[in-house]
Scaffold this active site. Structure first.
Site, mmCIF file in Angstrom:
data_model
loop_
_atom_site.group_PDB
_atom_site.id
_atom_site.type_symbol
_atom_site.label_atom_id
_atom_site.label_comp_id
_atom_site.label_asym_id
_atom_site.label_seq_id
_atom_site.Cartn_x
_atom_site.Cartn_y
_atom_site.Cartn_z
ATOM 1 N N ARG A 1 9.619 -10.461 9.017
ATOM 2 C CA ARG A 1 10.156 -10.474 10.410
ATOM 3 C C ARG A 1 9.033 -11.839 11.229
ATOM 4 O O ARG A 1 7.818 -11.235 11.596
ATOM 5 C CB ARG A 1 10.651 -9.084 11.856
ATOM 6 C CG ARG A 1 10.587 -9.970 12.610
ATOM 7 C CD ARG A 1 11.213 -8.620 13.362
ATOM 8 N NE ARG A 1 12.874 -8.831 14.087
ATOM 9 C CZ ARG A 1 12.987 -8.507 15.348
ATOM 10 N NH1 ARG A 1 11.999 -7.928 15.461
ATOM 11 N NH2 ARG A 1 14.720 -8.650 15.744
ATOM 12 N N GLN B 1 10.216 -0.945 8.353
ATOM 13 C CA GLN B 1 9.506 -2.157 8.741
ATOM 14 C C GLN B 1 8.085 -1.626 8.820
ATOM 15 O O GLN B 1 7.874 -0.259 9.180
ATOM 16 C CB GLN B 1 10.020 -2.476 10.480
ATOM 17 C CG GLN B 1 9.393 -3.177 10.525
ATOM 18 C CD GLN B 1 9.918 -4.586 12.180
ATOM 19 O OE1 GLN B 1 9.577 -3.532 13.110
ATOM 20 N NE2 GLN B 1 10.302 -5.459 11.801
ATOM 21 N N TYR C 1 1.957 -8.171 17.063
ATOM 22 C CA TYR C 1 0.959 -7.519 15.820
ATOM 23 C C TYR C 1 0.420 -8.254 15.289
ATOM 24 O O TYR C 1 -0.052 -9.089 15.431
ATOM 25 C CB TYR C 1 1.753 -6.364 15.555
ATOM 26 C CG TYR C 1 2.698 -6.024 16.860
ATOM 27 C CD1 TYR C 1 2.471 -4.883 17.753
ATOM 28 C CD2 TYR C 1 4.194 -5.857 16.739
ATOM 29 C CE1 TYR C 1 3.085 -4.692 18.799
ATOM 30 C CE2 TYR C 1 5.144 -5.684 17.842
ATOM 31 C CZ TYR C 1 4.238 -4.526 18.689
ATOM 32 O OH TYR C 1 5.089 -3.724 20.019
ATOM 33 N N GLY D 1 19.452 -5.449 17.897
ATOM 34 C CA GLY D 1 19.275 -4.496 18.952
ATOM 35 C C GLY D 1 20.206 -3.532 19.844
ATOM 36 O O GLY D 1 20.504 -2.304 19.448
ATOM 37 N N ARG D 2 19.798 -3.913 21.205
ATOM 38 C CA ARG D 2 20.052 -2.780 22.197
ATOM 39 C C ARG D 2 21.373 -2.259 21.988
ATOM 40 O O ARG D 2 21.602 -1.088 21.776
ATOM 41 C CB ARG D 2 19.137 -3.354 23.367
ATOM 42 C CG ARG D 2 18.371 -3.393 23.592
ATOM 43 C CD ARG D 2 17.547 -4.189 24.873
ATOM 44 N NE ARG D 2 16.090 -3.884 25.229
ATOM 45 C CZ ARG D 2 15.914 -2.641 26.050
ATOM 46 N NH1 ARG D 2 16.995 -3.276 27.365
ATOM 47 N NH2 ARG D 2 14.469 -2.811 26.196
#
Length: 370
Positions: free
Chosen positions: A235, A102, A188, A324-325
């Site tokens: 993404r 990424q 971002y 993810g987690r």
């Protein structure tokens, strides 16, 4: 053993073949070697443990020193970083895995301490509420700290950042990655250009939808020209409202982006859904509108369990689901999901920074349970 289901059927996407559709989502873990933000052998062990994913999308990696916004995050702009990443891709491929890097430029989500006292950069010098994780050089303790009002980028600087993305993609392929995913989500830099709340420019990069999409298009064009569209992905976060990103025009803007990305033929589109309490709902109407414009592979991420993952794939709204987690505490997550085994909890205190604890010491499930 449970019968095969949509989540556990093979798929070909982005030039890859995977036996199922459980993706490892990108997660910042802040464990690169210092100084130099260099990926290391511990990182390689971490990713290799999770190589059973249909695809690993690495933690976000800054394309240049200017693109950095958090302590101890890895980069992809130096030869030492390329060598570090090569060790990771080799370890993952040795376990039969697939891995995309990424690519990251944080824009205004940064701090002067990372830039020799200079302000972070952004499309516009707009104040906002946002914090980044920074380690105090004296105490060596990490904490969330406020980001200041950034300075606006010049046209020349924008062109340089586009080229930084291009060069980062080239280095990623040289390091052995199967492709790259542009981080265009979570407030971002790419996301900052898309939104009227963060982009107040009056030149060709601001104002109209087409102008606000210009930076995204230039970045994807540059990377696609360098490594091929099929190995290029992005993404996006349509429903993000935090970090000063609550833009009233973002959904139509992303739908227009989807039309461009479809025509470009990128490897996949990765959608991060709001995963906090009382977050905006990711509506079915938007999913349908997006799918009408983008028929290529879609990955979704955000508060998914097996049942919800099966639903989103069965509806045709997505082709793969990223976790993810759940992947932090469960290195063998696809096996656990497929066989309905209990999921281990993660230790939130070890998510950012540190060493092996809370990183590579989570055990796989007892195979006797299958």
């Amino acid at each position: 053993m449970p019968p095969s289901t949509n989540l556990f059927t093979p798929i070909a996407f982005a030039g890859l073949n995977a036996p199922h559709r459980v993706v490892m989502a990108p997660m910042t873990r802040a464990r690169s070697t210092q100084p130099g933000d260099i990926p290391n052998s511990l990182n390689a062990q971490y990713y290799a443990q999770r190589a059973s994913a249909a695809l690993i999308v690495t933690e976000a990696s800054q394309i240049s020193p200017q693109g950095k916004g958090y302590s101890f995050t890895p980069g992809i702009y130096s030869e030492a970083q390329v060598e570090g990443w090569r060790g990771i891709t080799q370890a993952v491929h040795a376990e039969g895995g697939r891995i995309f890097l990424q690519l990251w430029h944080v824009g205004r989500m940064s701090h002067p301490d990372f830039h020799g006292g200079e302000l972070p950069v952004a499309p516009s010098a707009e104040p906002f509420e946002g914090q980044i994780w920074k380690v105090d050089p004296v105490t060596r303790q990490g904490a969330m700290v406020d980001s200041p009002t950034p300075r606006a980028l010049s046209r020349i600087e924008i062109a340089q950042i586009v080229d930084d993305f291009r060069q980062a993609a080239r280095r990623a392929i040289r390091a052995g990655f199967d492709g790259v995913e542009v981080h265009g989500a979570n407030g971002y830099l790419v996301d900052q250009f898309l939104r009227t709340t963060s982009n107040k420019r009056t030149d060709e990069y601001g104002g109209s939808r087409s102008n606000r999409l210009r930076f995204l298009r230039e970045v994807i064009d540059a990377i696609s020209d360098e490594i091929g569209a099929e190995r290029t992905a992005i993404r996006l976060a349509p429903f993000l409202t935090a970090r000063g990103m609550d833009c009233p025009d973002i959904l139509p803007t992303i739908l227009e982006a989807a039309e461009y990305l479809q025509a470009k033929g990128i490897g996949y589109l990765h959608l991060v859904e709001a995963d906090w309490d009382d977050a905006p709902v990711f509506t079915e109407s938007f999913r349908k509108s997006l799918r009408e414009r983008f028929s290529r592979p879609i990955i979704v991420a955000g508060h998914y369990d097996r049942e919800r993952a099966e639903w989103v794939i069965a509806q045709g709204y997505a082709d793969l689901v990223a976790f993810g987690r759940a992947f932090v505490g469960n290195p063998d997550l696809p096996t656990r999901l497929q066989h309905n085994l209990p999921l281990a909890a993660l230790d939130p205190s070890t998510l950012f920074g540190g060493a092996a604890e809370g990183y590579v010491d989570y055990p796989p499930a007892n195979t006797g349970e299958i």
